[in-house]
Design a protein around this motif. Structure first.
Motif, PDB file in Angstrom:
ATOM      1  N   GLY A   1       4.846   6.496 -38.214  1.00 37.64           N
ATOM      2  CA  GLY A   1       5.869   7.427 -37.787  1.00 37.64           C
ATOM      3  C   GLY A   1       7.110   6.667 -37.345  1.00 37.64           C
ATOM      4  N   ILE A   2       8.297   7.160 -37.711  1.00 38.86           N
ATOM      5  CA  ILE A   2       9.547   6.522 -37.297  1.00 38.86           C
ATOM      6  C   ILE A   2      10.322   7.493 -36.404  1.00 38.86           C
ATOM      7  CG2 ILE A   2       9.633   5.191 -39.435  1.00 38.86           C
ATOM      8  CD1 ILE A   2      11.898   7.057 -40.353  1.00 38.86           C
ATOM      9  N   LYS A   3      11.306   6.960 -35.698  1.00 40.57           N
ATOM     10  CA  LYS A   3      12.122   7.815 -34.836  1.00 40.57           C
ATOM     11  C   LYS A   3      13.129   8.591 -35.670  1.00 40.57           C
ATOM     12  CE  LYS A   3      14.497   7.723 -30.395  1.00 40.57           C
ATOM     13  NZ  LYS A   3      15.011   6.862 -29.295  1.00 40.57           N
ATOM     14  N   TYR A   4      13.901   7.873 -36.482  1.00 40.67           N
ATOM     15  CA  TYR A   4      14.839   8.507 -37.412  1.00 40.67           C
ATOM     16  C   TYR A   4      15.395   7.436 -38.344  1.00 40.67           C
ATOM     17  CZ  TYR A   4      18.304   6.695 -34.088  1.00 40.67           C
ATOM     18  OH  TYR A   4      19.040   5.874 -33.265  1.00 40.67           O
TER      19      TYR A   4
ATOM     20  N   THR B   1      19.009   2.543 -42.837  1.00 37.92           N
ATOM     21  CA  THR B   1      18.607   1.952 -41.563  1.00 37.92           C
ATOM     22  C   THR B   1      17.554   2.821 -40.883  1.00 37.92           C
ATOM     23  OG1 THR B   1      20.824   1.015 -41.275  1.00 37.92           O
ATOM     24  CG2 THR B   1      19.415   1.108 -39.326  1.00 37.92           C
ATOM     25  N   ILE B   2      16.414   2.225 -40.614  1.00 36.55           N
ATOM     26  CA  ILE B   2      15.306   2.940 -39.973  1.00 36.55           C
ATOM     27  C   ILE B   2      15.191   2.478 -38.523  1.00 36.55           C
ATOM     28  CG2 ILE B   2      12.801   3.209 -39.913  1.00 36.55           C
ATOM     29  CD1 ILE B   2      12.761   3.065 -42.903  1.00 36.55           C
ATOM     30  N   THR B   3      15.124   3.421 -37.623  1.00 41.23           N
ATOM     31  CA  THR B   3      14.919   3.117 -36.205  1.00 41.23           C
ATOM     32  C   THR B   3      13.479   3.442 -35.836  1.00 41.23           C
ATOM     33  OG1 THR B   3      17.237   3.624 -35.681  1.00 41.23           O
ATOM     34  CG2 THR B   3      15.659   3.608 -33.851  1.00 41.23           C
ATOM     35  N   ILE B   4      12.766   2.437 -35.364  1.00 46.16           N
ATOM     36  CA  ILE B   4      11.385   2.634 -34.936  1.00 46.16           C
ATOM     37  C   ILE B   4      11.290   2.405 -33.436  1.00 46.16           C
ATOM     38  CG2 ILE B   4      10.369   2.045 -37.154  1.00 46.16           C
ATOM     39  CD1 ILE B   4       9.894  -0.755 -36.160  1.00 46.16           C
TER      40      ILE B   4
ATOM     41  N   THR C   1       4.816  -0.008 -33.796  1.00 45.90           N
ATOM     42  CA  THR C   1       4.796   1.341 -33.228  1.00 45.90           C
ATOM     43  C   THR C   1       3.462   1.706 -32.585  1.00 45.90           C
ATOM     44  OG1 THR C   1       4.191   2.221 -35.417  1.00 45.90           O
ATOM     45  CG2 THR C   1       6.532   2.212 -34.838  1.00 45.90           C
ATOM     46  N   THR C   2       2.438   0.905 -32.793  1.00 45.68           N
ATOM     47  CA  THR C   2       1.130   1.213 -32.182  1.00 45.68           C
ATOM     48  C   THR C   2       0.705   0.179 -31.143  1.00 45.68           C
ATOM     49  OG1 THR C   2      -0.047   0.042 -33.959  1.00 45.68           O
ATOM     50  CG2 THR C   2       0.309   2.424 -34.238  1.00 45.68           C
TER      51      THR C   2
END
Length: 459
Positions: free
Chosen positions: A123-126, A196-199, A270-271
């Protein structure tokens, strides 16, 4: 009397009662129509399933898990249970035993499989797209190099080769959102652009001292937000291709995909600090070229790792097809069962109407067995006509409707639900003739036993 002459005479006898013959044949034609369509649908479904497996699954591929209930082999656990750190409860309360990193390492060390890669639930933030500040939300998946996807724009490496760690691919329909927002004029313009992916890493429980320092700091709101919020990181990728949704895609692509190494990096970040860190529902692997996937599957099961092969998946699809086909065939058989009584009734009436004619034939020297053959051949003719009429109508209508059915079910170009093959149709007609002969056995027996003198006296 020669067999050929008996067959011809049987045909002439049926012509004398055309209406009755056609009505009885139509009763058989209903069953023949249903059975022909069901056979064609079964063959078409099997061919489509073969294409699904052939274009989506490597024959050497294995899906390995630790919980056999994922394959429907046993009931999943729910309710009160003994605590196990490797067991995760789903939203429905069902528990699944997961693979740990130690399990993955153990599988990677085996000498009968290769390319062992965990399945990541990321899962990503946005994410944002070059040229726009609009934020979008979605999921991230791992790129599977064993599947040759069809591209709508851009290009992908050959089967067996992963994309670069700086690349990302996405389903074609994802790009529609960028066009709707006016970011690009065409969805194909996204190819080559930076994404650009923000995690975000889950926040840890702050200590009492950390909370006290945040409350007494000069900028308390910002300090509290930083303390309670998780760490974020930005990752930049280049959109390499848009993946087209093919009709022969077994698992529709519903997430953007990154290389396996990047997927693991995001998943671990993320985990980290949670119960899901380095735990996986399953892993994919390939049996080595010198190994039989079925033998590898058995060896994995002995080691405590249930698995499924491409053959298992194919058998699952075929079992569904066979079940549906069996239901339709059941209705066809029921129609044939009813038509059998129609043949018996038709033949008995024919015997009664032609009693004098039978007596005359016997008086002229026709043997009892030839009389029986005459009526059995008449029944065979009825079965043949019914089978031909039903099968011909089924093939004609099915051929005309195939394009429409293909479009309605989105089967894709070159795929058809109804595939008619000459051999099964021919065997079906032959079977109907045999059934008709069996149905005409008792009327034929009655005709053969008629006394010629009594038959000639009948008015």
């Amino acid at each position: 009397m020669k067999r050929r002459d008996i067959v011809r005479r049987a045909g002439r006898s049926l012509k004398q009662s055309k209406v009755r013959t056609l009505l009885t044949s139509f009763a058989i034609a209903v069953g023949a129509f249903t059975l022909t369509v069901s056979l064609a649908a079964g063959e078409g479904s099997r061919q489509y399933a073969d294409k699904l497996i052939g274009s989506n699954v490597n024959p050497r591929a294995l899906f390995i898990v630790k919980d056999e209930s994922l394959f429907g082999a046993g009931p999943a656990q729910s309710g009160v249970r003994e605590y196990d750190p490797d067991v995760t409860a789903t939203r429905t309360g069902v528990t699944i035993k997961q693979l740990t990193q130690a399990d993955v390492d153990k599988l990677q060390a085996r000498d009968d499989i290769e390319d062992v890669v965990p399945l990541y639930q990321i899962g990503i933030k946005y994410f944002t797209v070059e040229g726009s500040d609009t934020k979008f939300a979605t999921d991230i998946g791992r790129y599977d190099s064993t599947i040759q996807n069809e591209t709508a724009a851009g290009s992908l490496p050959s089967t067996g080769t992963d994309i670069q760690s700086s690349d990302i691919v996405m389903p074609e329909n994802f790009a529609d959102a960028f066009v709707e927002k006016g970011i690009f004029e065409s969805k194909n313009d996204i190819v080559g652009k930076e994404l650009t992916i923000t995690i975000e890493k889950p926040a840890t429980q702050p200590s009492q001292e950390e909370i006290q320092r945040a409350l007494t700091s000069p900028n308390a709101p910002s300090a509290i937000a930083a303390l309670t919020g998780g760490e974020t990181r930005e990752l930049r990728f280049t959109v390499r291709a848009l993946i087209k949704q093919s009709a022969t895609t077994l698992n529709p692509i519903t997430a953007m995909q990154v290389s396996p190494s990047k997927a693991q990096e995001i998943y671990d970040f993320t985990t980290e600090g949670t119960s899901q860190y380095q735990k996986y529902t399953g892993v994919t692997a390939l049996a080595k070229t010198n190994q039989d996937p079925e033998e590898v599957k058995a060896s994995l099961a002995q080691a405590g790792y249930p698995s499924q092969t491409a053959k298992d998946l194919q058998n699952l699809l075929f079992s569904i097809v066979n079940t549906l086909q069996g239901i339709v065939i059941g209705f066809g058989v029921l129609a044939l069962f009813v038509s059998v009584f129609g043949i018996i009734n038709t033949q008995y009436i024919s015997v009664l109407e032609r009693t004098q004619q039978i007596g005359l034939m016997k008086a002229l020297g026709m043997r009892n067995r030839d009389v029986a053959k005459l009526f059995r051949y008449e029944a065979a003719w009825i079965g043949f006509l019914g089978g031909v009429i039903g099968s011909f109508v089924a093939v004609a209508i099915g051929t005309l409707l195939n394009p429409w059915i293909t479009e309605q079910l989105s089967l894709g170009e070159g795929n058809h639900l109804l595939v008619f093959q000459p051999l099964p149709v021919g065997l079906l007609i032959l079977s109907l003739m045999i059934i008709a002969v069996i149905a005409g056995f008792f009327p034929a027996r009655k005709a053969a036993k008629l006394d010629p003198i009594e038959a000639l006296r009948t008015e």
